[in-house]
Design a protein around this motif. Structure first.
Motif, PDB file in Angstrom:
ATOM      1  N   ASN A 174       0.815  -1.223   0.000  1.00 54.02           N
ATOM      2  CA  ASN A 174       0.000   0.000   0.000  1.00 54.02           C
ATOM      3  C   ASN A 174       0.842   1.264   0.000  1.00 54.02           C
ATOM      4  OD1 ASN A 174       1.074  -0.128   2.560  1.00 54.02           O
ATOM      5  ND2 ASN A 174      -0.862   0.198   3.636  1.00 54.02           N
ATOM      6  N   GLY A 175       2.159   1.093  -0.168  1.00 50.09           N
ATOM      7  CA  GLY A 175       3.047   2.253  -0.214  1.00 50.09           C
ATOM      8  C   GLY A 175       3.533   2.717   1.133  1.00 50.09           C
ATOM      9  N   LYS A 176       3.115   2.027   2.221  1.00 42.49           N
ATOM     10  CA  LYS A 176       3.500   2.440   3.566  1.00 42.49           C
ATOM     11  C   LYS A 176       4.172   1.277   4.295  1.00 42.49           C
ATOM     12  CE  LYS A 176      -0.364   5.691   4.051  1.00 42.49           C
ATOM     13  NZ  LYS A 176      -1.515   6.101   4.895  1.00 42.49           N
ATOM     14  N   VAL A 177       5.203   1.608   5.079  1.00 43.39           N
ATOM     15  CA  VAL A 177       5.904   0.596   5.872  1.00 43.39           C
ATOM     16  C   VAL A 177       6.209   1.176   7.244  1.00 43.39           C
ATOM     17  CG1 VAL A 177       7.873  -0.967   6.028  1.00 43.39           C
ATOM     18  CG2 VAL A 177       6.986  -0.327   3.772  1.00 43.39           C
ATOM     19  N   GLY A 178       5.712   0.500   8.277  1.00 41.52           N
ATOM     20  CA  GLY A 178       6.021   0.883   9.650  1.00 41.52           C
ATOM     21  C   GLY A 178       7.028  -0.096  10.231  1.00 41.52           C
ATOM     22  N   ILE A 179       8.149   0.422  10.723  1.00 34.31           N
ATOM     23  CA  ILE A 179       9.236  -0.419  11.236  1.00 34.31           C
ATOM     24  C   ILE A 179       9.533  -0.058  12.680  1.00 34.31           C
ATOM     25  CG2 ILE A 179      11.661  -1.098  10.974  1.00 34.31           C
ATOM     26  CD1 ILE A 179      11.438  -0.387   8.011  1.00 34.31           C
ATOM     27  N   TYR A 180       9.561  -1.070  13.532  1.00 27.91           N
ATOM     28  CA  TYR A 180       9.961  -0.882  14.937  1.00 27.91           C
ATOM     29  C   TYR A 180      11.153  -1.784  15.214  1.00 27.91           C
ATOM     30  CZ  TYR A 180       9.770  -0.608  20.037  1.00 27.91           C
ATOM     31  OH  TYR A 180      10.074  -0.406  21.376  1.00 27.91           O
ATOM     32  N   LEU A 228      22.477  -0.214  11.963  1.00 28.04           N
ATOM     33  CA  LEU A 228      23.033   0.080  10.649  1.00 28.04           C
ATOM     34  C   LEU A 228      22.205  -0.585   9.554  1.00 28.04           C
ATOM     35  CD1 LEU A 228      26.755   0.188   9.691  1.00 28.04           C
ATOM     36  CD2 LEU A 228      25.188  -1.101   8.257  1.00 28.04           C
ATOM     37  N   PHE A 229      21.818  -1.843   9.775  1.00 31.41           N
ATOM     38  CA  PHE A 229      21.062  -2.547   8.739  1.00 31.41           C
ATOM     39  C   PHE A 229      19.709  -1.889   8.485  1.00 31.41           C
ATOM     40  CE2 PHE A 229      17.675  -5.439   7.614  1.00 31.41           C
ATOM     41  CZ  PHE A 229      18.100  -5.815   6.360  1.00 31.41           C
ATOM     42  N   TRP A 230      18.946  -1.616   9.536  1.00 32.59           N
ATOM     43  CA  TRP A 230      17.614  -1.057   9.319  1.00 32.59           C
ATOM     44  C   TRP A 230      17.670   0.378   8.804  1.00 32.59           C
ATOM     45  CZ3 TRP A 230      14.029  -4.120   8.204  1.00 32.59           C
ATOM     46  CH2 TRP A 230      13.992  -5.409   8.745  1.00 32.59           C
ATOM     47  N   ASP A 231      18.736   1.088   9.112  1.00 32.67           N
ATOM     48  CA  ASP A 231      18.939   2.404   8.506  1.00 32.67           C
ATOM     49  C   ASP A 231      19.065   2.265   6.988  1.00 32.67           C
ATOM     50  OD1 ASP A 231      19.728   5.301   8.514  1.00 32.67           O
ATOM     51  OD2 ASP A 231      21.640   4.471   7.852  1.00 32.67           O
ATOM     52  N   VAL A 232      19.788   1.228   6.534  1.00 34.94           N
ATOM     53  CA  VAL A 232      19.922   0.981   5.091  1.00 34.94           C
ATOM     54  C   VAL A 232      18.584   0.585   4.488  1.00 34.94           C
ATOM     55  CG1 VAL A 232      20.927  -0.584   3.376  1.00 34.94           C
ATOM     56  CG2 VAL A 232      22.372   0.403   5.158  1.00 34.94           C
ATOM     57  N   ALA A 233      17.839  -0.292   5.175  1.00 32.95           N
ATOM     58  CA  ALA A 233      16.529  -0.701   4.662  1.00 32.95           C
ATOM     59  C   ALA A 233      15.615   0.505   4.494  1.00 32.95           C
ATOM     60  CB  ALA A 233      15.896  -1.723   5.607  1.00 32.95           C
ATOM     61  N   PRO A 257      16.123   7.589  13.690  1.00 32.37           N
ATOM     62  CA  PRO A 257      14.784   7.187  13.254  1.00 32.37           C
ATOM     63  C   PRO A 257      13.830   8.380  13.279  1.00 32.37           C
ATOM     64  CG  PRO A 257      15.083   6.598  15.539  1.00 32.37           C
ATOM     65  CD  PRO A 257      16.403   7.164  15.075  1.00 32.37           C
ATOM     66  N   ASP A 258      12.617   8.160  12.811  1.00 33.30           N
ATOM     67  CA  ASP A 258      11.605   9.223  12.883  1.00 33.30           C
ATOM     68  C   ASP A 258      11.206   9.486  14.324  1.00 33.30           C
ATOM     69  OD1 ASP A 258      11.224   9.538   9.984  1.00 33.30           O
ATOM     70  OD2 ASP A 258      10.474   7.503  10.106  1.00 33.30           O
ATOM     71  N   VAL A 259      11.147   8.429  15.112  1.00 35.85           N
ATOM     72  CA  VAL A 259      10.769   8.549  16.520  1.00 35.85           C
ATOM     73  C   VAL A 259      11.720   7.681  17.332  1.00 35.85           C
ATOM     74  CG1 VAL A 259       8.899   8.398  18.208  1.00 35.85           C
ATOM     75  CG2 VAL A 259       8.350   8.713  15.782  1.00 35.85           C
ATOM     76  N   GLU A 260      12.202   8.222  18.450  1.00 35.29           N
ATOM     77  CA  GLU A 260      13.048   7.468  19.369  1.00 35.29           C
ATOM     78  C   GLU A 260      12.432   7.574  20.775  1.00 35.29           C
ATOM     79  OE1 GLU A 260      17.792   7.137  19.784  1.00 35.29           O
ATOM     80  OE2 GLU A 260      16.936   8.890  20.776  1.00 35.29           O
ATOM     81  N   PRO A 261      11.366   6.812  21.013  1.00 38.35           N
ATOM     82  CA  PRO A 261      10.675   6.917  22.300  1.00 38.35           C
ATOM     83  C   PRO A 261      11.493   6.310  23.435  1.00 38.35           C
ATOM     84  CG  PRO A 261       9.763   5.121  21.024  1.00 38.35           C
ATOM     85  CD  PRO A 261      10.748   5.817  20.129  1.00 38.35           C
ATOM     86  N   ASP A 315      10.284   5.700  -2.850  1.00 38.28           N
ATOM     87  CA  ASP A 315       9.047   6.454  -2.582  1.00 38.28           C
ATOM     88  C   ASP A 315       8.029   5.719  -1.718  1.00 38.28           C
ATOM     89  OD1 ASP A 315       9.924   8.695  -4.037  1.00 38.28           O
ATOM     90  OD2 ASP A 315       9.268   7.788  -5.917  1.00 38.28           O
ATOM     91  N   TYR A 316       8.491   4.811  -0.870  1.00 42.26           N
ATOM     92  CA  TYR A 316       7.592   4.266   0.143  1.00 42.26           C
ATOM     93  C   TYR A 316       7.494   5.274   1.283  1.00 42.26           C
ATOM     94  CZ  TYR A 316       8.059  -0.308  -2.123  1.00 42.26           C
ATOM     95  OH  TYR A 316       8.044  -1.344  -3.015  1.00 42.26           O
ATOM     96  N   GLU A 317       6.330   5.349   1.886  1.00 41.26           N
ATOM     97  CA  GLU A 317       6.141   6.193   3.057  1.00 41.26           C
ATOM     98  C   GLU A 317       6.502   5.359   4.290  1.00 41.26           C
ATOM     99  OE1 GLU A 317       2.438   8.263   5.480  1.00 41.26           O
ATOM    100  OE2 GLU A 317       2.289   8.033   3.296  1.00 41.26           O
ATOM    101  N   VAL A 318       7.569   5.753   4.964  1.00 40.80           N
ATOM    102  CA  VAL A 318       8.112   4.946   6.056  1.00 40.80           C
ATOM    103  C   VAL A 318       7.989   5.691   7.375  1.00 40.80           C
ATOM    104  CG1 VAL A 318      10.139   3.731   6.940  1.00 40.80           C
ATOM    105  CG2 VAL A 318       9.770   3.902   4.472  1.00 40.80           C
ATOM    106  N   LYS A 319       7.549   4.970   8.407  1.00 41.46           N
ATOM    107  CA  LYS A 319       7.670   5.472   9.773  1.00 41.46           C
ATOM    108  C   LYS A 319       8.604   4.515  10.502  1.00 41.46           C
ATOM    109  CE  LYS A 319       5.356   7.318  13.810  1.00 41.46           C
ATOM    110  NZ  LYS A 319       4.048   7.620  14.470  1.00 41.46           N
ATOM    111  N   PHE A 320       9.738   5.034  10.922  1.00 42.10           N
ATOM    112  CA  PHE A 320      10.810   4.233  11.495  1.00 42.10           C
ATOM    113  C   PHE A 320      10.951   4.589  12.973  1.00 42.10           C
ATOM    114  CE2 PHE A 320      15.682   3.460  11.363  1.00 42.10           C
ATOM    115  CZ  PHE A 320      15.517   2.205  11.913  1.00 42.10           C
ATOM    116  N   VAL A 321      10.842   3.580  13.822  1.00 39.43           N
ATOM    117  CA  VAL A 321      10.878   3.782  15.277  1.00 39.43           C
ATOM    118  C   VAL A 321      11.895   2.827  15.885  1.00 39.43           C
ATOM    119  CG1 VAL A 321       9.517   3.813  17.419  1.00 39.43           C
ATOM    120  CG2 VAL A 321       8.390   4.288  15.216  1.00 39.43           C
TER     121      VAL A 321
END
Length: 483
Positions: A23-29, A48-53, A111-115, A61-67
């Motif tokens: 759907n063009g969106k990927v949420g990664i935790y 390092l790996f997930w930063d590359v992903a 990341p986008d969020v570092e809670p 052009d995927y919409e990513v939220k990285f946490v």
């Protein structure tokens, strides 16, 4: 809804491939550090790996939220504070800053969020209350709250274990556990320890409940990908899955659990508890960030990777070969048919590899394949070096997504010695250059004994010779930027 080509990732829970991002969106935790010490080179692999992903997904052009989270309340933090006679918050701030500093040295973005766990106490309490209401948890008179493992029939599915065969993962300080496998959701704080109000008295959360709260808060539709090391697959992720699904069975908590392998030294996991750790700052100073990146990305994230100085030195030379080749063709103003073909094939193979479980080893292999083919064509026709503009752009694009810098290699010089062109960097004695030239002549004359002897002499002096179609390249061993 934007339709995109889905990314296939290996899901630990099902054991098969799962598609995400259609759907063009990927949420990664991703599970972040418990900040009570400096991270070592093994800890850095997951970030390092997930930063590359994420770099790759955004480049397409995927919409990513990285946490990724910071565990800022845990027994190890309190023990470290007591040992040093300082506040637990001082330990947290010191090692959170250290974590950020070391990631920056490796070229890893934020990341986008570092809670932080302590920012989510109300969410944790809410999940615990839901678990008690659904009979998945119970409280004791002294303020302990435990998850009842027997109440959740799927417990063990993530780690492929049966509860009857499991070890006790935490020792109870009281006799209030109903089963040895039950794990802590909330516990009373000891005098002098940080505490928060709760329906069960002042206390603090258990480790596992923290990530459940942060995933549900920052990825309310569930995580498409939940990353972390194989060392926390059990009990941490197993417990996280049980309490999240137990509290909200109707909710799609995680669609794909992705676990990365451990960094090993002498076939043993690199770990602070073992004492066989290598500091990130020391490694970057000795080998360079790009060598470390090449080392980690040339192994698939799901498998283990071995650390040694010899391996890091080899990876540094591999990276620098790419830099030298790119510098050779970067001034190109035109693109030949060979260039266009190689550039197209490189990008196609790169995309295919990255969409197949973020297969960075295959992605990097595609770069070396394209560079090798172009190098052979330039060796046969040196003037063709100015006709590879499209390949130069493709190599730069791919290396940029993979996080490599193209400016780390030092300036290269060329010396003509006894009719042999020797490439080198830095300051080199004339006698060393004569040995390189002599070795090249011996090699071409098929006097391999003499060539091997000169190679060993150079190595004993701290030098390594790389043989290329354009002539020998002399590189220094262990100087922090070359071998």
């Amino acid at each position: 809804m934007i339709e995109k080509i889905p990314i296939k990732v290996h899901d630990t829970l099902s054991g098969g491939m799962v598609e995400v991002g259609g759907n063009g969106k990927v949420g990664i935790y991703v599970c972040g550090p418990t900040v009570y010490n400096h991270i070592h080179i093994g800890n850095s692999r997951v970030h390092l790996f997930w930063d590359v992903a994420v770099r790759y997904l955004r480049s397409r052009d995927y919409e990513v939220k990285f946490v990724w989270n910071i565990t800022d309340i845990e027994d190890k933090i309190i023990a470290k504070a007591n040992e040093e006679g300082v506040s637990w918050s001082d330990i947290v701030e010191r090692y959170t800053d250290s974590f950020h500093e070391r990631l920056a040295l490796l070229g890893v973005g934020m990341p986008d969020v570092e809670p932080r766990a302590t920012e989510h106490i109300p969410e944790m309490i809410g999940i615990i209350e839901d678990l008690i209401e659904k009979n998945h948890a119970y409280s004791s008179d002294n303020g302990d709250v435990y998850f009842a493992v027997e109440s959740f029939p799927e417990y063990g599915s993530l780690s492929n274990q049966r509860p009857s065969e499991m070890r006790e993962t935490e020792k109870a300080e009281t006799s209030h556990k109903k089963s040895p496998l039950d794990f802590t959701l909330w516990k009373p704080s000891k005098p002098g320890e940080p505490s928060w109000e709760s329906p069960w008295g002042d206390g603090r959360p258990g480790w596992h409940i923290e990530c459940s709260a942060m995933v549900s808060k920052h990825l309310p539709d569930g995580a498409d990908i939940h990353g972390g090391g194989t060392d926390i697959r059990f009990p941490h992720h197993e417990n996280e899955l049980a309490q999240s699904k137990g509290a909200h069975p109707e909710h799609d908590f995680v669609r794909a659990w992705c676990h990365h392998g451990m960094v090993r030294m002498t076939d043993e996991k690199m770990a602070k508890s073992v004492g066989n750790v290598v500091d990130v700052k020391e490694s970057v100073g000795k080998f360079g960030a790009n060598a470390i990146r090449m080392w980690l990305l040339q192994s698939h994230y799901g498998g283990p990777v071995d650390f040694s100085e010899k391996i890091l030195e080899e990876k540094r030379r591999s990276y620098e070969r790419l830099v030298r080749f790119h510098a050779q063709i970067a001034p190109s103003k035109i693109s030949s048919e060979d260039s266009a073909k190689l550039a197209t094939e490189l990008l196609e193979k790169f995309d295919a590899a990255m969409r197949d479980d973020f297969n960075t080893p295959e992605a990097i292999a595609a770069v070396f394949e394209a560079v090798g083919e172009a190098g052979r064509k330039i060796s046969a026709n040196p003037e063709a070096a100015g006709e590879f503009a499209s390949l130069a752009d493709a190599v730069e694009e791919v290396l940029g997504i993979l996080g490599f810098g193209l400016s780390e290699a030092p300036e290269e010089k060329v010396a003509e010695v006894d009719g042999v062109s020797v490439r080198y960097t830095g300051e080199v004695d004339e006698e060393v250059l004569r040995r390189v030239a002599g070795r090249e002549k011996a090699r071409k004359g098929r006097d391999f004994a003499a060539a091997d002897g000169l190679r060993e002499e150079l190595r004993d002096g701290g030098w390594v010779v790389e043989d290329t179609p354009e002539g020998p390249i002399l590189v220094r061993r262990g100087d922090g930027s070359r071998e």
